[in-house]
Design a protein around this motif. Sequence first.
Motif, PDB file in Angstrom:
ATOM      1  N   HIS A 116       0.801  -1.218   0.000  1.00 12.86           N
ATOM      2  CA  HIS A 116       0.000   0.000   0.000  1.00 12.86           C
ATOM      3  C   HIS A 116       0.837   1.272   0.000  1.00 12.86           C
ATOM      4  O   HIS A 116       0.321   2.342  -0.315  1.00 12.86           O
ATOM      5  CB  HIS A 116      -0.942   0.008   1.208  1.00 12.86           C
ATOM      6  CG  HIS A 116      -2.145  -0.862   1.025  1.00 12.86           C
ATOM      7  ND1 HIS A 116      -2.079  -2.242   1.072  1.00 12.86           N
ATOM      8  CD2 HIS A 116      -3.443  -0.559   0.757  1.00 12.86           C
ATOM      9  CE1 HIS A 116      -3.290  -2.750   0.867  1.00 12.86           C
ATOM     10  NE2 HIS A 116      -4.122  -1.756   0.665  1.00 12.86           N
ATOM     11  N   PHE A 117       2.111   1.182   0.350  1.00 10.53           N
ATOM     12  CA  PHE A 117       2.952   2.377   0.350  1.00 10.53           C
ATOM     13  C   PHE A 117       3.850   2.465  -0.878  1.00 10.53           C
ATOM     14  O   PHE A 117       4.366   3.541  -1.187  1.00 10.53           O
ATOM     15  CB  PHE A 117       3.819   2.421   1.613  1.00 10.53           C
ATOM     16  CG  PHE A 117       3.173   3.119   2.777  1.00 10.53           C
ATOM     17  CD1 PHE A 117       3.400   4.467   3.013  1.00 10.53           C
ATOM     18  CD2 PHE A 117       2.336   2.433   3.634  1.00 10.53           C
ATOM     19  CE1 PHE A 117       2.806   5.098   4.078  1.00 10.53           C
ATOM     20  CE2 PHE A 117       1.724   3.066   4.695  1.00 10.53           C
ATOM     21  CZ  PHE A 117       1.961   4.407   4.927  1.00 10.53           C
ATOM     22  N   GLN A 118       4.067   1.367  -1.581  1.00 10.65           N
ATOM     23  CA  GLN A 118       5.024   1.383  -2.681  1.00 10.65           C
ATOM     24  C   GLN A 118       4.543   2.273  -3.833  1.00 10.65           C
ATOM     25  O   GLN A 118       3.341   2.457  -4.056  1.00 10.65           O
ATOM     26  CB  GLN A 118       5.259  -0.040  -3.190  1.00 10.65           C
ATOM     27  CG  GLN A 118       4.080  -0.668  -3.895  1.00 10.65           C
ATOM     28  CD  GLN A 118       4.390  -2.034  -4.466  1.00 10.65           C
ATOM     29  OE1 GLN A 118       5.554  -2.399  -4.604  1.00 10.65           O
ATOM     30  NE2 GLN A 118       3.368  -2.800  -4.792  1.00 10.65           N
ATOM     31  N   HIS A 119       5.502   2.812  -4.554  1.00 12.66           N
ATOM     32  CA  HIS A 119       5.206   3.653  -5.719  1.00 12.66           C
ATOM     33  C   HIS A 119       4.775   2.764  -6.887  1.00 12.66           C
ATOM     34  O   HIS A 119       5.270   1.642  -7.044  1.00 12.66           O
ATOM     35  CB  HIS A 119       6.451   4.457  -6.099  1.00 12.66           C
ATOM     36  CG  HIS A 119       6.181   5.624  -6.984  1.00 12.66           C
ATOM     37  ND1 HIS A 119       5.991   5.495  -8.343  1.00 12.66           N
ATOM     38  CD2 HIS A 119       6.052   6.955  -6.709  1.00 12.66           C
ATOM     39  CE1 HIS A 119       5.771   6.684  -8.869  1.00 12.66           C
ATOM     40  NE2 HIS A 119       5.795   7.589  -7.902  1.00 12.66           N
ATOM     41  N   PRO A 120       3.846   3.258  -7.732  1.00 14.55           N
ATOM     42  CA  PRO A 120       3.431   2.451  -8.891  1.00 14.55           C
ATOM     43  C   PRO A 120       4.585   2.024  -9.790  1.00 14.55           C
ATOM     44  O   PRO A 120       4.521   0.970 -10.432  1.00 14.55           O
ATOM     45  CB  PRO A 120       2.464   3.388  -9.630  1.00 14.55           C
ATOM     46  CG  PRO A 120       1.918   4.286  -8.563  1.00 14.55           C
ATOM     47  CD  PRO A 120       3.042   4.483  -7.597  1.00 14.55           C
ATOM     48  N   GLU A 121       5.667   2.825  -9.849  1.00 12.45           N
ATOM     49  CA  GLU A 121       6.802   2.470 -10.686  1.00 12.45           C
ATOM     50  C   GLU A 121       7.515   1.206 -10.210  1.00 12.45           C
ATOM     51  O   GLU A 121       8.220   0.551 -10.984  1.00 12.45           O
ATOM     52  CB  GLU A 121       7.799   3.628 -10.742  1.00 12.45           C
ATOM     53  CG  GLU A 121       7.269   4.878 -11.436  1.00 12.45           C
ATOM     54  CD  GLU A 121       8.312   5.975 -11.467  1.00 12.45           C
ATOM     55  OE1 GLU A 121       9.430   5.738 -10.950  1.00 12.45           O
ATOM     56  OE2 GLU A 121       8.016   7.064 -11.989  1.00 12.45           O
ATOM     57  N   ASP A 122       7.348   0.868  -8.920  1.00 15.24           N
ATOM     58  CA  ASP A 122       8.047  -0.290  -8.358  1.00 15.24           C
ATOM     59  C   ASP A 122       7.194  -1.545  -8.334  1.00 15.24           C
ATOM     60  O   ASP A 122       7.635  -2.580  -7.810  1.00 15.24           O
ATOM     61  CB  ASP A 122       8.517   0.029  -6.929  1.00 15.24           C
ATOM     62  CG  ASP A 122       9.679   1.001  -6.912  1.00 15.24           C
ATOM     63  OD1 ASP A 122      10.516   0.917  -7.822  1.00 15.24           O
ATOM     64  OD2 ASP A 122       9.740   1.838  -6.000  1.00 15.24           O
ATOM     65  N   ARG A 123       6.004  -1.499  -8.876  1.00 12.27           N
ATOM     66  CA  ARG A 123       5.154  -2.688  -8.873  1.00 12.27           C
ATOM     67  C   ARG A 123       5.743  -3.756  -9.798  1.00 12.27           C
ATOM     68  O   ARG A 123       6.207  -3.463 -10.895  1.00 12.27           O
ATOM     69  CB  ARG A 123       3.736  -2.340  -9.323  1.00 12.27           C
ATOM     70  CG  ARG A 123       3.011  -1.405  -8.358  1.00 12.27           C
ATOM     71  CD  ARG A 123       1.555  -1.225  -8.737  1.00 12.27           C
ATOM     72  NE  ARG A 123       0.894  -0.225  -7.908  1.00 12.27           N
ATOM     73  CZ  ARG A 123       0.387  -0.464  -6.709  1.00 12.27           C
ATOM     74  NH1 ARG A 123       0.460  -1.687  -6.213  1.00 12.27           N
ATOM     75  NH2 ARG A 123      -0.179   0.498  -6.010  1.00 12.27           N
ATOM     76  N   ASN A 124       5.726  -5.001  -9.305  1.00  8.90           N
ATOM     77  CA  ASN A 124       6.195  -6.166 -10.077  1.00  8.90           C
ATOM     78  C   ASN A 124       7.666  -6.068 -10.473  1.00  8.90           C
ATOM     79  O   ASN A 124       8.085  -6.603 -11.495  1.00  8.90           O
ATOM     80  CB  ASN A 124       5.334  -6.369 -11.330  1.00  8.90           C
ATOM     81  CG  ASN A 124       3.870  -6.599 -11.000  1.00  8.90           C
ATOM     82  OD1 ASN A 124       3.556  -7.322 -10.058  1.00  8.90           O
ATOM     83  ND2 ASN A 124       2.988  -5.977 -11.760  1.00  8.90           N
ATOM     84  N   GLN A 125       8.456  -5.366  -9.667  1.00  9.76           N
ATOM     85  CA  GLN A 125       9.902  -5.307  -9.885  1.00  9.76           C
ATOM     86  C   GLN A 125      10.580  -4.942  -8.565  1.00  9.76           C
ATOM     87  O   GLN A 125       9.915  -4.782  -7.540  1.00  9.76           O
ATOM     88  CB  GLN A 125      10.248  -4.276 -10.970  1.00  9.76           C
ATOM     89  CG  GLN A 125       9.775  -2.863 -10.697  1.00  9.76           C
ATOM     90  CD  GLN A 125      10.173  -1.918 -11.809  1.00  9.76           C
ATOM     91  OE1 GLN A 125      11.149  -2.133 -12.507  1.00  9.76           O
ATOM     92  NE2 GLN A 125       9.397  -0.846 -11.985  1.00  9.76           N
ATOM     93  N   ALA A 126      11.921  -4.816  -8.587  1.00 12.74           N
ATOM     94  CA  ALA A 126      12.705  -4.490  -7.377  1.00 12.74           C
ATOM     95  C   ALA A 126      12.377  -5.479  -6.251  1.00 12.74           C
ATOM     96  O   ALA A 126      12.109  -5.087  -5.111  1.00 12.74           O
ATOM     97  CB  ALA A 126      12.444  -3.048  -6.943  1.00 12.74           C
ATOM     98  N   TRP A 127      12.438  -6.784  -6.566  1.00 10.89           N
ATOM     99  CA  TRP A 127      12.039  -7.789  -5.594  1.00 10.89           C
ATOM    100  C   TRP A 127      13.020  -7.902  -4.432  1.00 10.89           C
ATOM    101  O   TRP A 127      12.602  -8.098  -3.281  1.00 10.89           O
ATOM    102  CB  TRP A 127      11.883  -9.144  -6.286  1.00 10.89           C
ATOM    103  CG  TRP A 127      10.768  -9.164  -7.279  1.00 10.89           C
ATOM    104  CD1 TRP A 127      10.868  -9.224  -8.642  1.00 10.89           C
ATOM    105  CD2 TRP A 127       9.360  -9.104  -7.002  1.00 10.89           C
ATOM    106  NE1 TRP A 127       9.630  -9.206  -9.224  1.00 10.89           N
ATOM    107  CE2 TRP A 127       8.678  -9.132  -8.244  1.00 10.89           C
ATOM    108  CE3 TRP A 127       8.610  -9.034  -5.829  1.00 10.89           C
ATOM    109  CZ2 TRP A 127       7.295  -9.098  -8.326  1.00 10.89           C
ATOM    110  CZ3 TRP A 127       7.236  -8.991  -5.916  1.00 10.89           C
ATOM    111  CH2 TRP A 127       6.586  -9.025  -7.148  1.00 10.89           C
ATOM    112  N   PHE A 128      14.304  -7.797  -4.697  1.00 10.21           N
ATOM    113  CA  PHE A 128      15.270  -7.906  -3.594  1.00 10.21           C
ATOM    114  C   PHE A 128      15.146  -6.745  -2.608  1.00 10.21           C
ATOM    115  O   PHE A 128      15.136  -6.982  -1.383  1.00 10.21           O
ATOM    116  CB  PHE A 128      16.697  -8.001  -4.143  1.00 10.21           C
ATOM    117  CG  PHE A 128      17.727  -8.182  -3.064  1.00 10.21           C
ATOM    118  CD1 PHE A 128      17.830  -9.389  -2.387  1.00 10.21           C
ATOM    119  CD2 PHE A 128      18.576  -7.147  -2.709  1.00 10.21           C
ATOM    120  CE1 PHE A 128      18.769  -9.563  -1.380  1.00 10.21           C
ATOM    121  CE2 PHE A 128      19.518  -7.308  -1.709  1.00 10.21           C
ATOM    122  CZ  PHE A 128      19.619  -8.520  -1.044  1.00 10.21           C
ATOM    123  N   PRO A 129      15.039  -5.478  -3.049  1.00  9.87           N
ATOM    124  CA  PRO A 129      14.787  -4.407  -2.082  1.00  9.87           C
ATOM    125  C   PRO A 129      13.513  -4.621  -1.271  1.00  9.87           C
ATOM    126  O   PRO A 129      13.476  -4.312  -0.074  1.00  9.87           O
ATOM    127  CB  PRO A 129      14.693  -3.158  -2.956  1.00  9.87           C
ATOM    128  CG  PRO A 129      15.493  -3.481  -4.162  1.00  9.87           C
ATOM    129  CD  PRO A 129      15.281  -4.946  -4.394  1.00  9.87           C
TER     130      PRO A 129
END
Length: 521
Positions: free
Chosen positions: A31-44
């Motif tokens: 709920h806090f993540q930015h839309p640009e990070d959806r379905n990526q940046a899995w390790f962070p």
Amino acid sequence: MPDDGYNWFLIIVAIVCSVVVTMINVYILVHFQHPEDRNQAWFPKLVVVLGLTLSELSILLLPLDIANRAACADAIVLTACNFALPMLELWTAVYMMMLILIIFVVPFTLFYYEQDHDMTVRGKLISSSWWVAGTFVILGLILGLSYGFAGFVDLPVTTLTSGIAPFGASASVLGASAEACVKTGTFPASSTTGYACDASSGVPTETWSVRTSFPIYVVALTSVISWILFIAFGGVGVSALPVDLVKAFLGRPKTVIPKSEYIKIAGKIAEHTQAVIAEAREVQREERGTGRTRKTRRALAKIDKKLTQLEEDELTLQKIFPQGEDREASWMMTVSGYYAKLVLGILSGIVSLMWLLHIALYVFPSPPVTPFLNDFFVALDDAWGLFGTAAFALFCFYLIMCVIKGNIKVGFRFLLFAVYPMRLNGTLMSSFLFNVGLIMLSSISVIQFCARAFDGYAAETSVSKIFGDELNHLRGIGALFEENVFMYIFFAFAGLAAIVLAHTEVKEGRQPKRAIESLYK
């Protein structure tokens, strides 16, 4: 159930709490993540969830430590207890994992995530490794030099000596203060005078200096930094958490809007968004010509505020015009959520007030005016074994929620500008990683805070071996812990934050209300 300390139910509680906390943190991330990070940046994202989970579990370890100790009957010595959970090993493992995350994993992931997207994976790995290695060398030099020069525990030692005498010896043999002590050398020879077996008779105190272990010294220095963050974030959050929950209820949407109104408002929001984007591009062109000046920084701050408001308007619009097949159920869930916030806000206000009262009545006075919450937890334990422990866990866990709230409320500010802010549906992974590192650091002081505030209820626990007399007598910084300096500052900062927050709310209350239904007409 055996009284030798083995309580298998605690193992189930530990497993269930770990699963629940992990699920909550995944929910926060989504709920806090930015839309640009959806379905990526899995390790962070994995690092963020792991960091939040460790910081919260470290708080819950304290009530688990108390329940683990209480499982052993008072008549049995600690060394003979068969505890279900090896708490000292668990504390050590959690702290070591948190330190590894704070010092190595979070900085490496943050540097890797912020590298230029055009760089190769190998280039990102090398660059991030160099940054982390440089940070480690600097921290190593600071810790090594500090430990070499000041890594000692200065323990006050009072030497008491006494002679011996047979039972029923006369006062002429024992001396004038026979009830206090026996003169040294009184038996069999009674010519020696002078004694020091009664500490109340003015016996001088000496200082015994011993070198502490390096891990304890690292924990102590980390605790100092942790307390600074806890004072800043927790001091704000203890007032902001209940106020913002009640404020969200008071500003809730009262009714839904028709589809025609929704289309009209959505179009107006899009027009305002395009206008703000045009302003941002104009400022960027000015920056390329003159560089970043005070004027451009102020313009960017205003643009950032406008974008934040537009994002809030979009979320509000989605709430007052539920979409999907079952719109009525969606609206009922929205309304129920706001009433739940009202209840949580009232409860949070009560807990915050009880925390401040407990500090004022138990921690600061010597001797304490009243045990207050310590007696409250004991009374709950008398009603049922885990009631007191559960209430204790809620009070401690509430503090880490205050830290998270304060972190979201004010963020990490440098020269009055927010760095890595946390926003609902607008937090990049770099901001997540940075703030998770701050929260993990803050959790160390929260544990120390609870262990000190409830030392009557949490006596003889494993955590007392970590935050015990050794930390209170460390050379140079021990007085900060022994004299409760950080607690005094926290109490004052919490009061100041409450005053500032009240002034801000009154000031905002005098401004016209923003009704989204009429804002874009």
